[in-house]
Design an enzyme around this catalytic site. Structure first.
Site, mmCIF file in Angstrom:
data_model
loop_
_atom_site.group_PDB
_atom_site.id
_atom_site.type_symbol
_atom_site.label_atom_id
_atom_site.label_comp_id
_atom_site.label_asym_id
_atom_site.label_seq_id
_atom_site.Cartn_x
_atom_site.Cartn_y
_atom_site.Cartn_z
ATOM 1 C CE1 TYR A 12 -4.290 -2.329 4.767
ATOM 2 C CE2 TYR A 12 -3.542 -0.093 4.295
ATOM 3 C CZ TYR A 12 -3.891 -1.364 3.863
ATOM 4 O OH TYR A 12 -3.820 -1.663 2.510
ATOM 5 C CB SER A 71 -0.888 -0.002 1.253
ATOM 6 O OG SER A 71 -1.552 1.228 1.414
#
Length: 221
Positions: free
Chosen positions: A139, A126
């Site tokens: 996250y 990501s």
């Protein structure tokens, strides 16, 4: 044809990866059993592999039949929207269990098969694995850890190709949840399409054997 296992293959980016690799690879679609996973497998003539990344103790029996594996794509993951002060220890524990520990455990179980094929491990990371994202505390931390594991795997296993893919925000169900947390209206046109990220990932996988694409950073225009 070469083989490719994709985790989190039941929808979103996972099914887009399956679509783009189906013409060139025999697919093993790994995810928790569901009708969505079965539908993707039936459409592509692929094999399903029941894997729950939160239960690494089950991996050995599940992957035992695989003696060679050309490509392993770590796509599955969880995200709990929330800033540091809003997060809970249980959310951190769950995020790390799936995004990091489960991913590491599956890689270790499949390492002999990957070595046999001089294979390729792809981590769908990501943008949060490069720069911290507000509202995604656990996250973000998990994606930084995943990037570190990818770098270590690349250094320790020179016979393998290892690629970290760092897309910006993708138009998926996970994105809808994040936009709702932010209190905004969801417009998929603002984000990368799963098909775009899948195609760029496939380009790295299908690169000539003398090329090692180590990192891909993708952002919406």
């Amino acid at each position: 044809m070469p083989t490719a296992m994709i985790t989190g293959a039941s929808g979103g980016l996972g099914s887009a990866l399956a679509d783009v690799l189906a013409p060139t690879h025999t697919l093993f679609l790994a995810s928790r059993p569901s009708s969505r996973l079965d539908a993707v497998a039936e459409r592509l003539g692929a094999t399903t592999w029941p894997i729950d990344l939160a239960d690494p103790g089950s991996f050995e029996a599940v992957v035992e039949p695989i003696v060679e594996l050309d490509v392993l794509i770590h796509n599955a993951g969880v995200a709990y929207p929330g800033r540091v002060a809003e997060s809970s220890v249980d959310e951190w524990r769950s995020t790390m269990a799936v995004n990091v520990v489960g991913t590491v455990a599956l890689t270790l179980e499949l390492l002999p098969a990957l070595r046999s094929a001089a294979g390729h491990v792809v981590f769908i990371n990501s943008g949060a694995g490069i720069n911290a994202s507000p509202g995604l505390a656990s996250y973000t931390a998990s994606k930084f850890a995943l990037r570190g594991f990818a770098d270590s795997l690349r250094a320790d296993e020179p016979s393998l190709r290892v690629t970290s893919v760092h897309p910006g925000r993708i138009a998926t169900a996970m994105q809808e949840d994040l936009v709702a947390y932010e209190g905004r209206d969801y417009n998929p046109d603002e984000f990368l399409s799963p098909q775009t990220v899948a195609q760029l990932t496939a380009d790295a996988i299908n690169a000539p054997p003398d090329a090692h694409v180590r990192e891909i950073v993708i952002r919406p225009r």
